[in-house]
Design a protein around this motif. Structure first.
Motif, PDB file in Angstrom:
ATOM      1  N   GLY A  49      50.363  47.941  39.165  1.00  0.00           N
ATOM      2  CA  GLY A  49      50.975  47.018  38.216  1.00  0.00           C
ATOM      3  C   GLY A  49      50.111  46.810  36.990  1.00  0.00           C
ATOM      4  O   GLY A  49      50.607  46.700  35.864  1.00  0.00           O
ATOM      5  N   GLN A  50      48.782  46.774  37.192  1.00  0.00           N
ATOM      6  CA  GLN A  50      47.874  46.628  36.055  1.00  0.00           C
ATOM      7  C   GLN A  50      47.915  47.877  35.176  1.00  0.00           C
ATOM      8  O   GLN A  50      47.950  47.780  33.936  1.00  0.00           O
ATOM      9  CB  GLN A  50      46.446  46.376  36.542  1.00  0.00           C
ATOM     10  CG  GLN A  50      45.466  46.072  35.418  1.00  0.00           C
ATOM     11  CD  GLN A  50      44.104  45.655  35.950  1.00  0.00           C
ATOM     12  OE1 GLN A  50      43.699  46.038  37.048  1.00  0.00           O
ATOM     13  NE2 GLN A  50      43.383  44.860  35.175  1.00  0.00           N
ATOM     14  N   ALA A  51      47.900  49.045  35.792  1.00  0.00           N
ATOM     15  CA  ALA A  51      47.967  50.282  35.017  1.00  0.00           C
ATOM     16  C   ALA A  51      49.273  50.367  34.228  1.00  0.00           C
ATOM     17  O   ALA A  51      49.279  50.757  33.054  1.00  0.00           O
ATOM     18  CB  ALA A  51      47.823  51.484  35.950  1.00  0.00           C
ATOM     19  N   ALA A  52      50.383  49.960  34.859  1.00  0.00           N
ATOM     20  CA  ALA A  52      51.677  49.981  34.163  1.00  0.00           C
ATOM     21  C   ALA A  52      51.705  48.971  33.018  1.00  0.00           C
ATOM     22  O   ALA A  52      52.298  49.232  31.955  1.00  0.00           O
ATOM     23  CB  ALA A  52      52.808  49.685  35.155  1.00  0.00           C
ATOM     24  N   ALA A  73      39.121  38.395  43.241  1.00  0.00           N
ATOM     25  CA  ALA A  73      39.966  39.519  43.636  1.00  0.00           C
ATOM     26  C   ALA A  73      40.552  40.214  42.412  1.00  0.00           C
ATOM     27  O   ALA A  73      40.753  41.432  42.410  1.00  0.00           O
ATOM     28  CB  ALA A  73      41.076  39.037  44.569  1.00  0.00           C
ATOM     29  N   ARG A  74      40.837  39.454  41.366  1.00  0.00           N
ATOM     30  CA  ARG A  74      41.385  40.055  40.139  1.00  0.00           C
ATOM     31  C   ARG A  74      40.405  41.058  39.524  1.00  0.00           C
ATOM     32  O   ARG A  74      40.806  42.095  39.001  1.00  0.00           O
ATOM     33  CB  ARG A  74      41.733  38.955  39.134  1.00  0.00           C
ATOM     34  CG  ARG A  74      42.897  38.058  39.567  1.00  0.00           C
ATOM     35  CD  ARG A  74      43.080  36.884  38.623  1.00  0.00           C
ATOM     36  NE  ARG A  74      44.230  36.064  38.973  1.00  0.00           N
ATOM     37  CZ  ARG A  74      44.198  35.057  39.845  1.00  0.00           C
ATOM     38  NH1 ARG A  74      43.056  34.763  40.458  1.00  0.00           N
ATOM     39  NH2 ARG A  74      45.287  34.362  40.109  1.00  0.00           N
ATOM     40  N   LEU A  75      39.114  40.743  39.572  1.00  0.00           N
ATOM     41  CA  LEU A  75      38.103  41.656  39.064  1.00  0.00           C
ATOM     42  C   LEU A  75      38.008  42.885  39.958  1.00  0.00           C
ATOM     43  O   LEU A  75      37.930  44.024  39.473  1.00  0.00           O
ATOM     44  CB  LEU A  75      36.748  40.940  38.969  1.00  0.00           C
ATOM     45  CG  LEU A  75      35.526  41.785  38.582  1.00  0.00           C
ATOM     46  CD1 LEU A  75      35.754  42.551  37.291  1.00  0.00           C
ATOM     47  CD2 LEU A  75      34.287  40.899  38.465  1.00  0.00           C
ATOM     48  N   LEU A  76      38.035  42.689  41.261  1.00  0.00           N
ATOM     49  CA  LEU A  76      37.976  43.802  42.197  1.00  0.00           C
ATOM     50  C   LEU A  76      39.134  44.774  41.969  1.00  0.00           C
ATOM     51  O   LEU A  76      38.937  45.995  41.895  1.00  0.00           O
ATOM     52  CB  LEU A  76      37.997  43.279  43.637  1.00  0.00           C
ATOM     53  CG  LEU A  76      37.944  44.337  44.744  1.00  0.00           C
ATOM     54  CD1 LEU A  76      36.643  45.120  44.693  1.00  0.00           C
ATOM     55  CD2 LEU A  76      38.122  43.676  46.109  1.00  0.00           C
ATOM     56  N   VAL A  77      40.336  44.254  41.819  1.00  0.00           N
ATOM     57  CA  VAL A  77      41.502  45.107  41.576  1.00  0.00           C
ATOM     58  C   VAL A  77      41.344  45.870  40.268  1.00  0.00           C
ATOM     59  O   VAL A  77      41.743  47.047  40.154  1.00  0.00           O
ATOM     60  CB  VAL A  77      42.793  44.256  41.566  1.00  0.00           C
ATOM     61  CG1 VAL A  77      43.974  45.050  41.003  1.00  0.00           C
ATOM     62  CG2 VAL A  77      43.119  43.761  42.970  1.00  0.00           C
ATOM     63  N   LEU A 134      42.706  35.212  32.903  1.00  0.00           N
ATOM     64  CA  LEU A 134      43.001  35.572  34.285  1.00  0.00           C
ATOM     65  C   LEU A 134      43.555  34.368  35.037  1.00  0.00           C
ATOM     66  O   LEU A 134      43.059  33.252  34.895  1.00  0.00           O
ATOM     67  CB  LEU A 134      41.739  36.087  34.969  1.00  0.00           C
ATOM     68  CG  LEU A 134      41.175  37.397  34.412  1.00  0.00           C
ATOM     69  CD1 LEU A 134      39.733  37.603  34.872  1.00  0.00           C
ATOM     70  CD2 LEU A 134      42.042  38.573  34.847  1.00  0.00           C
ATOM     71  N   GLY A 135      44.575  34.622  35.827  1.00  0.00           N
ATOM     72  CA  GLY A 135      45.187  33.549  36.609  1.00  0.00           C
ATOM     73  C   GLY A 135      46.287  32.830  35.873  1.00  0.00           C
ATOM     74  O   GLY A 135      47.115  32.169  36.496  1.00  0.00           O
ATOM     75  N   ALA A 140      51.536  39.438  33.065  1.00  0.00           N
ATOM     76  CA  ALA A 140      51.272  40.351  31.952  1.00  0.00           C
ATOM     77  C   ALA A 140      50.130  41.317  32.253  1.00  0.00           C
ATOM     78  O   ALA A 140      50.085  42.421  31.711  1.00  0.00           O
ATOM     79  CB  ALA A 140      50.944  39.547  30.690  1.00  0.00           C
ATOM     80  N   ILE A 141      49.213  40.906  33.138  1.00  0.00           N
ATOM     81  CA  ILE A 141      48.038  41.731  33.433  1.00  0.00           C
ATOM     82  C   ILE A 141      48.286  42.670  34.607  1.00  0.00           C
ATOM     83  O   ILE A 141      47.919  43.849  34.572  1.00  0.00           O
ATOM     84  CB  ILE A 141      46.811  40.845  33.737  1.00  0.00           C
ATOM     85  CG1 ILE A 141      46.502  39.917  32.559  1.00  0.00           C
ATOM     86  CG2 ILE A 141      45.596  41.712  34.062  1.00  0.00           C
ATOM     87  CD1 ILE A 141      45.477  38.857  32.895  1.00  0.00           C
ATOM     88  N   PHE A 142      48.887  42.152  35.663  1.00  0.00           N
ATOM     89  CA  PHE A 142      49.029  42.922  36.903  1.00  0.00           C
ATOM     90  C   PHE A 142      50.489  43.189  37.287  1.00  0.00           C
ATOM     91  O   PHE A 142      50.732  43.812  38.319  1.00  0.00           O
ATOM     92  CB  PHE A 142      48.355  42.176  38.063  1.00  0.00           C
ATOM     93  CG  PHE A 142      46.895  41.905  37.842  1.00  0.00           C
ATOM     94  CD1 PHE A 142      45.944  42.892  38.046  1.00  0.00           C
ATOM     95  CD2 PHE A 142      46.456  40.652  37.421  1.00  0.00           C
ATOM     96  CE1 PHE A 142      44.594  42.637  37.846  1.00  0.00           C
ATOM     97  CE2 PHE A 142      45.107  40.383  37.216  1.00  0.00           C
ATOM     98  CZ  PHE A 142      44.175  41.385  37.427  1.00  0.00           C
ATOM     99  N   GLY A 143      51.423  42.731  36.477  1.00  0.00           N
ATOM    100  CA  GLY A 143      52.827  42.800  36.864  1.00  0.00           C
ATOM    101  C   GLY A 143      53.643  43.843  36.147  1.00  0.00           C
ATOM    102  O   GLY A 143      54.869  43.687  36.005  1.00  0.00           O
TER     103      GLY A 143
END
Length: 508
Positions: A49-52, A73-77, A134-135, A140-143
């Motif tokens: 989702g982040q790449a997209a 976890a957001r940083l890890l992903v 983040l959060g 917009a970042i991971f979706g």
């Protein structure tokens, strides 16, 4: 057959083999809504989702994405969602002052800036084409919708740019390729015996040389990540007990925090006989290493390396040949930097500098060909550290580069000196590291003023307006003059001598 190595290999394998296993337990105490527990299937979905989402923003292959965040976890992903599809992640030290963060974002040319909500104030002075908190902007970042654009992968492509304090006033951007990171993670995991049942507590900031590679290695082997946002000794022991932690990486100050907490801990120390703690940054005192074994009951292991080497160069861990030695002697042997890791070649130059060759040395410094050429002169990486090799083991004896390691953080003495001298009442300044039991080295300033009445607190407050807190002097002494050579160069060895008297090494 030739197949490019890439950081997404680790996540792809975890999703294929362990899709329903818990991958990460997020930090519950954070300003953004915690993600709780994620399986590897969910972690891979978020990375895609982040790449997209980056596709939708028009961020090209090789585009830089800066992230300033505490462990989360957001940083890890993001290690996978950004680099895994051909962009470049720029993990930024969250302890830096706004001016320092601004320099890194601008110097790297980052198109996207992701900021932890606790660091929202950075956005007053730091900006990029696309900025998200983040959060608060997770959709917009991971979706991103749909499958991200395919990237066939190129192992020599830059995967991350990690900025490190060196001997100049400005940090340098260390370009690490997919090949660098892949090999570092695999070699590190092999030496540390990482396996599918390991539970890693992230006591090391993930921005630090990409968590030394453990975000990749533990993921690829199907282990579990336990996120720790801020270091606290008692909380470390609680997490070890609650989650069955088996492995952690840490600076010496973290070891001290855990030992301090153990002295007032009610009941058996968690993790006794189970936890391996891997330490780097500067070797702790022999007595501290001995206490890790005797007080905590944890296995102490040590590595040596630099951000430029991804970072693992040497590994030091207990050998069966040492079984019959007493605890102090075993600790003394473990205080050495260690033996070369698999695939690493070490040499000590005539002037005593440690030189290294490996398949995970940096590709170069971002936008700095001169510094790259100097660092890789003769096809050896010049560490800037002085040392000796004996019986296959490296011992670091002094630091040729003018860098202080305090609490595991690199501090450029030149950068601190420049800030001190910018005060109108300061005529000269020299910054050195002096031994300190807790921090390894204490940032100490020797200052000559123009006669104006000035206190140490005044100067420290001045430094805090320009520098991250960990870089600011913890001790300031006022002198009438600084010792110099006939050509006018400050003789720092004379300034250091009284503080290091009785120490066999000039690093702590």
């Amino acid at each position: 057959m030739f197949f490019d190595l890439g950081v997404r290999d680790f996540l792809d394998r975890a999703e294929l083999v362990y899709p329903d296993r818990v991958a990460v337990v997020d930090e519950p105490d954070q300003p953004a809504a915690a993600w709780g527990s994620l399986t590897y299937r969910e972690m891979a979905r978020l990375a895609r989702g982040q790449a997209a989402a980056l596709d939708a923003l028009g961020v090209p292959l090789g585009g830089r994405v800066a992230i300033v965040s505490h462990n989360a976890a957001r940083l890890l992903v993001s290690f996978f969602g950004v680099s895994g599809w051909g962009r470049v992640l720029v993990p930024v030290n969250f302890r830096l002052a706004p001016a320092e963060v601004r320099y890194i974002v601008e110097h790297s040319g980052a198109e996207v800036l992701l900021v932890d909500p606790e660091l929202r104030h950075l956005l007053d002075t730091v900006t990029a084409k696309h900025v998200f908190v983040l959060g608060e902007s997770d959709d917009a970042i991971f979706g991103g919708e749909g499958e991200p654009a395919a990237w066939t992968g190129e192992e020599n492509a830059t995967a991350t740019i990690n900025y490190t304090s060196g001997t100049t006033a400005r940090p340098k951007g260390v370009q690490l390729t997919h090949r660098n990171l892949w090999l570092n993670a695999v070699v590190f995991a092999l030496h540390m015996g990482v396996n599918a049942d390991d539970v890693l507590l992230h006591t090391l900031p993930m921005f630090h040389a990409n968590g030394w590679g453990m975000p990749y290695a533990v993921t690829g082997l199907g282990g579990r990540h336990i996120v720790l946002r801020k270091v606290d000794g008692a909380e470390i022991l609680r997490r070890v007990e609650e989650h069955g932690v088996t492995l952690m990486c840490a600076a010496p100050a973290v070891v001290t925090a855990a030992l301090d907490a153990a002295r007032t801990w009610d009941g058996p120390i968690p993790g006794r006989g189970r936890v391996r703690i891997v330490v780097a940054g500067a070797p702790p005192p022999t007595s501290t290493i001995q206490q890790v074994h005797e007080v905590l009951g944890w296995e102490f292991q040590q590595i040596y390396g630099l951000t430029e080497t991804s970072p693992v160069l040497t590994v030091n861990q207990h050998r069966s040949e040492w079984d019959d030695l007493d605890g102090r002697e075993r600790a003394r042997l473990l205080s050495r930097a260690g033996a070369p890791a698999l695939g690493v070649r070490l040499e000590v130059a005539e002037d005593g500098e440690v030189l290294a060759r490996s398949n995970h040395n940096l590709a170069g410094y971002w936008d700095d060909p001169d510094a790259t050429a100097a660092a890789q002169e003769g096809n050896w990486f010049h560490t800037g550290d002085g040392g000796t090799l004996s019986d296959g083991y490296l011992t670091i004896s002094d630091r040729k580069k003018d860098v202080i390691i305090s609490g595991g953080e690199n501090v450029s003495s030149i950068e601190v000196e420049d800030t001190l001298i910018s005060h109108p009442a300061v005529r000269e300044a020299a910054v050195i590291g002096i031994p300190d039991a807790r921090w390894g080295e204490l940032v100490t300033a020797l200052v000559v003023t123009d006669g104006t009445e000035l206190s140490a607190d005044d100067l420290i407050a001045h430094c805090r307006t320009e520098l991250a807190g960990y870089k600011c002097p913890k001790r300031i002494e006022f002198l009438d003059e600084l010792p110099r050579t006939a050509t006018g160069k400050i003789q720092k060895f004379k300034l250091r001598a009284p503080y290091w008297e009785g120490h066999t090494r000039q690093v702590n």
